[in-house]
Motif scaffolding. Structure first.
Motif, PDB file in Angstrom:
ATOM      1  N   SER A 106       0.766  -1.246   0.000  1.00  0.00           N
ATOM      2  CA  SER A 106       0.000   0.000   0.000  1.00  0.00           C
ATOM      3  C   SER A 106       0.798   1.297   0.000  1.00  0.00           C
ATOM      4  N   ARG A 107       2.100   1.260   0.042  1.00  0.00           N
ATOM      5  CA  ARG A 107       2.894   2.477   0.198  1.00  0.00           C
ATOM      6  C   ARG A 107       2.585   3.515  -0.883  1.00  0.00           C
ATOM      7  N   ARG A 108       2.446   3.075  -2.110  1.00  0.00           N
ATOM      8  CA  ARG A 108       2.216   4.006  -3.219  1.00  0.00           C
ATOM      9  C   ARG A 108       0.927   4.804  -3.023  1.00  0.00           C
ATOM     10  N   PHE A 109      -0.119   4.147  -2.579  1.00  0.00           N
ATOM     11  CA  PHE A 109      -1.403   4.811  -2.480  1.00  0.00           C
ATOM     12  C   PHE A 109      -1.512   5.678  -1.229  1.00  0.00           C
ATOM     13  N   ARG A 110      -0.652   5.438  -0.266  1.00  0.00           N
ATOM     14  CA  ARG A 110      -0.628   6.295   0.911  1.00  0.00           C
ATOM     15  C   ARG A 110      -0.153   7.698   0.515  1.00  0.00           C
ATOM     16  N   ALA A 111       0.687   7.794  -0.502  1.00  0.00           N
ATOM     17  CA  ALA A 111       1.181   9.089  -0.970  1.00  0.00           C
ATOM     18  C   ALA A 111       0.045   9.974  -1.447  1.00  0.00           C
ATOM     19  N   VAL A 112      -0.989   9.399  -2.035  1.00  0.00           N
ATOM     20  CA  VAL A 112      -2.140  10.179  -2.499  1.00  0.00           C
ATOM     21  C   VAL A 112      -2.834  10.839  -1.307  1.00  0.00           C
ATOM     22  N   GLN A 113      -3.060  10.078  -0.259  1.00  0.00           N
ATOM     23  CA  GLN A 113      -3.711  10.623   0.932  1.00  0.00           C
ATOM     24  C   GLN A 113      -2.852  11.714   1.562  1.00  0.00           C
ATOM     25  N   GLU A 114      -1.551  11.486   1.641  1.00  0.00           N
ATOM     26  CA  GLU A 114      -0.666  12.488   2.221  1.00  0.00           C
ATOM     27  C   GLU A 114      -0.675  13.772   1.399  1.00  0.00           C
ATOM     28  N   ALA A 115      -0.771  13.666   0.062  1.00  0.00           N
ATOM     29  CA  ALA A 115      -0.826  14.843  -0.799  1.00  0.00           C
ATOM     30  C   ALA A 115      -2.109  15.630  -0.541  1.00  0.00           C
ATOM     31  N   ARG A 116      -3.223  14.930  -0.345  1.00  0.00           N
ATOM     32  CA  ARG A 116      -4.494  15.606  -0.037  1.00  0.00           C
ATOM     33  C   ARG A 116      -4.381  16.370   1.285  1.00  0.00           C
ATOM     34  N   GLU A 117      -3.788  15.728   2.282  1.00  0.00           N
ATOM     35  CA  GLU A 117      -3.631  16.380   3.584  1.00  0.00           C
ATOM     36  C   GLU A 117      -2.734  17.613   3.464  1.00  0.00           C
ATOM     37  N   LYS A 118      -1.675  17.503   2.681  1.00  0.00           N
ATOM     38  CA  LYS A 118      -0.762  18.630   2.478  1.00  0.00           C
ATOM     39  C   LYS A 118      -1.492  19.785   1.785  1.00  0.00           C
ATOM     40  N   GLU A 119      -2.357  19.473   0.818  1.00  0.00           N
ATOM     41  CA  GLU A 119      -3.129  20.506   0.125  1.00  0.00           C
ATOM     42  C   GLU A 119      -4.086  21.209   1.087  1.00  0.00           C
ATOM     43  N   LYS A 120      -4.725  20.465   1.976  1.00  0.00           N
ATOM     44  CA  LYS A 120      -5.609  21.068   2.982  1.00  0.00           C
ATOM     45  C   LYS A 120      -4.820  22.008   3.890  1.00  0.00           C
ATOM     46  N   GLU A 121      -3.617  21.601   4.277  1.00  0.00           N
ATOM     47  CA  GLU A 121      -2.770  22.451   5.116  1.00  0.00           C
ATOM     48  C   GLU A 121      -2.385  23.734   4.371  1.00  0.00           C
ATOM     49  N   ARG A 122      -2.078  23.604   3.075  1.00  0.00           N
ATOM     50  CA  ARG A 122      -1.726  24.770   2.260  1.00  0.00           C
ATOM     51  C   ARG A 122      -2.906  25.737   2.179  1.00  0.00           C
ATOM     52  N   GLU A 123      -4.108  25.201   1.948  1.00  0.00           N
ATOM     53  CA  GLU A 123      -5.304  26.036   1.882  1.00  0.00           C
ATOM     54  C   GLU A 123      -5.574  26.724   3.215  1.00  0.00           C
ATOM     55  N   ALA A 124      -5.354  26.012   4.318  1.00  0.00           N
ATOM     56  CA  ALA A 124      -5.548  26.603   5.643  1.00  0.00           C
ATOM     57  C   ALA A 124      -4.534  27.727   5.876  1.00  0.00           C
ATOM     58  N   GLY A 125      -3.309  27.528   5.412  1.00  0.00           N
ATOM     59  CA  GLY A 125      -2.280  28.567   5.545  1.00  0.00           C
ATOM     60  C   GLY A 125      -2.639  29.817   4.760  1.00  0.00           C
ATOM     61  N   ILE A 126      -3.167  29.648   3.552  1.00  0.00           N
ATOM     62  CA  ILE A 126      -3.589  30.786   2.737  1.00  0.00           C
ATOM     63  C   ILE A 126      -4.723  31.525   3.432  1.00  0.00           C
ATOM     64  N   ALA A 127      -5.697  30.781   3.954  1.00  0.00           N
ATOM     65  CA  ALA A 127      -6.827  31.402   4.660  1.00  0.00           C
ATOM     66  C   ALA A 127      -6.342  32.185   5.879  1.00  0.00           C
ATOM     67  N   MET A 128      -5.351  31.643   6.599  1.00  0.00           N
ATOM     68  CA  MET A 128      -4.817  32.317   7.771  1.00  0.00           C
ATOM     69  C   MET A 128      -4.114  33.618   7.372  1.00  0.00           C
ATOM     70  N   PHE A 129      -3.320  33.574   6.304  1.00  0.00           N
ATOM     71  CA  PHE A 129      -2.646  34.783   5.824  1.00  0.00           C
ATOM     72  C   PHE A 129      -3.668  35.848   5.448  1.00  0.00           C
ATOM     73  N   GLU A 130      -4.717  35.444   4.741  1.00  0.00           N
ATOM     74  CA  GLU A 130      -5.746  36.402   4.329  1.00  0.00           C
ATOM     75  C   GLU A 130      -6.489  36.961   5.538  1.00  0.00           C
ATOM     76  N   ALA A 131      -6.721  36.139   6.560  1.00  0.00           N
ATOM     77  CA  ALA A 131      -7.386  36.600   7.780  1.00  0.00           C
ATOM     78  C   ALA A 131      -6.528  37.623   8.518  1.00  0.00           C
ATOM     79  N   MET A 132      -5.214  37.540   8.329  1.00  0.00           N
ATOM     80  CA  MET A 132      -4.309  38.507   8.964  1.00  0.00           C
ATOM     81  C   MET A 132      -4.184  39.775   8.124  1.00  0.00           C
ATOM     82  N   GLY A 133      -4.923  39.832   7.004  1.00  0.00           N
ATOM     83  CA  GLY A 133      -4.891  41.022   6.158  1.00  0.00           C
ATOM     84  C   GLY A 133      -3.810  41.007   5.101  1.00  0.00           C
ATOM     85  N   ARG A 134      -3.137  39.902   4.923  1.00  0.00           N
ATOM     86  CA  ARG A 134      -2.089  39.806   3.909  1.00  0.00           C
ATOM     87  C   ARG A 134      -2.699  39.437   2.561  1.00  0.00           C
ATOM     88  N   VAL A 135      -2.068  39.882   1.511  1.00  0.00           N
ATOM     89  CA  VAL A 135      -2.547  39.596   0.169  1.00  0.00           C
ATOM     90  C   VAL A 135      -1.857  38.337  -0.356  1.00  0.00           C
TER      91      VAL A 135
END
Length: 153
Positions: free
Chosen positions: A94-123
């Motif tokens: 299963s190692r190969r397919f675990r990478a897909v899940q980890e990529a999804r989690e990383k994308e969610k973290e990236r989106e949360a980081g963008i939302a946090m920056f925007e909430a702080m008033g950053r562009v």
């Protein structure tokens, strides 16, 4: 009930479908005493698998008639042995397919980081907001690639 002699016929006609599997060493995690395989390590077999087909008869029989130990006492014990063995087989592949899940989690973290920056008033640029990661698992035998037309200046 299986198909009589199908496995023998397949393995003679297509000998490369049978591959010995090298199982990773089990290691206790966090001192919990339970054994788990670390699927984040490189596959010890040196190849990845796109599909996994299990012959459950080949799992049920050794779990109900194990070598070197007595058979399970109850049907519940037998089912537990089957689940453990099935999980062990899947973890080896299963190692190969675990990478897909980890990529999804990383994308969610990236989106949360963008939302946090925007909430702080950053562009945050549209390019950064709309950037999509590429799933290398999309490359499989027979996949079609789109040819991009562009000019170098």
């Amino acid at each position: 009930m299986g198909v009589p002699a199908l496995f023998r016929w397949l393995s003679k006609k297509y000998p490369k479908i049978i591959t010995a599997v090298i199982e990773a060493e089990e290691a206790a995690i966090n001192g919990s005493g339970s054994d788990h395989l670390d699927a984040s390590l490189p596959n010890p077999n040196g190849f990845e698998v796109d599909n996994l087909y299990l012959d459950m008869n080949g799992i049920v029989h050794p779990c109900t008639h194990p070598e070197g130990k007595p058979p399970p006492d109850t049907e519940e014990d037998m089912m537990v042995e089957i689940f453990i063995y099935t999980e062990r087989v899947v973890n080896m592949r299963s190692r190969r397919f675990r990478a897909v899940q980890e990529a999804r989690e990383k994308e969610k973290e990236r989106e949360a980081g963008i939302a946090m920056f925007e909430a702080m008033g950053r562009v945050v640029s549209d390019e950064t907001k709309n950037k999509k990661s590429w799933d290398t698992n999309a490359i499989t035998p027979g996949c079609l690639f789109r040819i991009l037309n562009f000019q170098l200046h």
